[in-house]
Design a protein around this motif. Structure first.
Motif, PDB file in Angstrom:
ATOM      1  N   HIS A  96      43.827  43.831  42.676  1.00 56.21           N
ATOM      2  CA  HIS A  96      43.063  43.335  41.527  1.00 56.21           C
ATOM      3  C   HIS A  96      43.559  41.940  41.136  1.00 56.21           C
ATOM      4  O   HIS A  96      42.775  41.029  40.888  1.00 56.21           O
ATOM      5  N   ALA A  97      44.880  41.783  41.102  1.00 56.03           N
ATOM      6  CA  ALA A  97      45.471  40.496  40.705  1.00 56.03           C
ATOM      7  C   ALA A  97      45.048  39.374  41.649  1.00 56.03           C
ATOM      8  O   ALA A  97      44.764  38.251  41.203  1.00 56.03           O
ATOM      9  N   ALA A  98      44.996  39.640  42.945  1.00 59.11           N
ATOM     10  CA  ALA A  98      44.592  38.612  43.908  1.00 59.11           C
ATOM     11  C   ALA A  98      43.125  38.228  43.711  1.00 59.11           C
ATOM     12  O   ALA A  98      42.768  37.050  43.796  1.00 59.11           O
ATOM     13  N   ALA A  99      42.271  39.209  43.418  1.00 54.83           N
ATOM     14  CA  ALA A  99      40.852  38.918  43.179  1.00 54.83           C
ATOM     15  C   ALA A  99      40.666  38.119  41.891  1.00 54.83           C
ATOM     16  O   ALA A  99      39.857  37.190  41.845  1.00 54.83           O
ATOM     17  N   VAL A 100      41.425  38.459  40.856  1.00 56.31           N
ATOM     18  CA  VAL A 100      41.353  37.699  39.596  1.00 56.31           C
ATOM     19  C   VAL A 100      41.803  36.256  39.814  1.00 56.31           C
ATOM     20  O   VAL A 100      41.148  35.315  39.353  1.00 56.31           O
ATOM     21  N   ALA A 101      42.894  36.065  40.531  1.00 56.43           N
ATOM     22  CA  ALA A 101      43.392  34.704  40.800  1.00 56.43           C
ATOM     23  C   ALA A 101      42.353  33.895  41.571  1.00 56.43           C
ATOM     24  O   ALA A 101      42.114  32.719  41.250  1.00 56.43           O
ATOM     25  N   ALA A 102      41.724  34.511  42.567  1.00 61.54           N
ATOM     26  CA  ALA A 102      40.697  33.805  43.346  1.00 61.54           C
ATOM     27  C   ALA A 102      39.493  33.470  42.478  1.00 61.54           C
ATOM     28  O   ALA A 102      38.946  32.370  42.559  1.00 61.54           O
ATOM     29  N   ALA A 103      39.069  34.402  41.641  1.00 61.06           N
ATOM     30  CA  ALA A 103      37.930  34.158  40.750  1.00 61.06           C
ATOM     31  C   ALA A 103      38.231  33.023  39.781  1.00 61.06           C
ATOM     32  O   ALA A 103      37.367  32.188  39.503  1.00 61.06           O
TER      33      ALA A 103
END
Length: 79
Positions: free
Chosen positions: A30-37
């Motif tokens: 989840h954290a990686a997807a949030v950072a990318a977004a």
């Protein structure tokens, strides 16, 4: 000014962000997807060059318009 929102969602065995029904690549957390977004949202706000653009409409007609490089949307990431 328009506003766009990236939504972080579970997708394909991991996490992704989505905008208007289009998904990003899948991230392992989840954290990686949030950072990318957040990176993509920041890029959307970055001004560009004002230039002429040409595109084809749904009816097959070509149009030319002036794209103002300073006309950027506000963005948000919804976790």
């Amino acid at each position: 000014m328009s506003k766009i929102a990236y939504h972080v969602v579970e997708h394909d065995g991991g996490w992704a962000y989505t905008l208007d029904g289009v998904y990003s690549e899948t991230f392992p957390s989840h954290a990686a997807a949030v950072a990318a977004a957040k990176r993509v949202a920041e890029e959307q706000r970055t001004p560009g060059e004002t230039e002429e653009i040409e595109y084809e409409t749904e009816k097959g007609k070509w149009k030319t318009e002036r794209a103002d490089g300073d006309d950027r949307p506000s963005t948000e990431v919804i976790e």
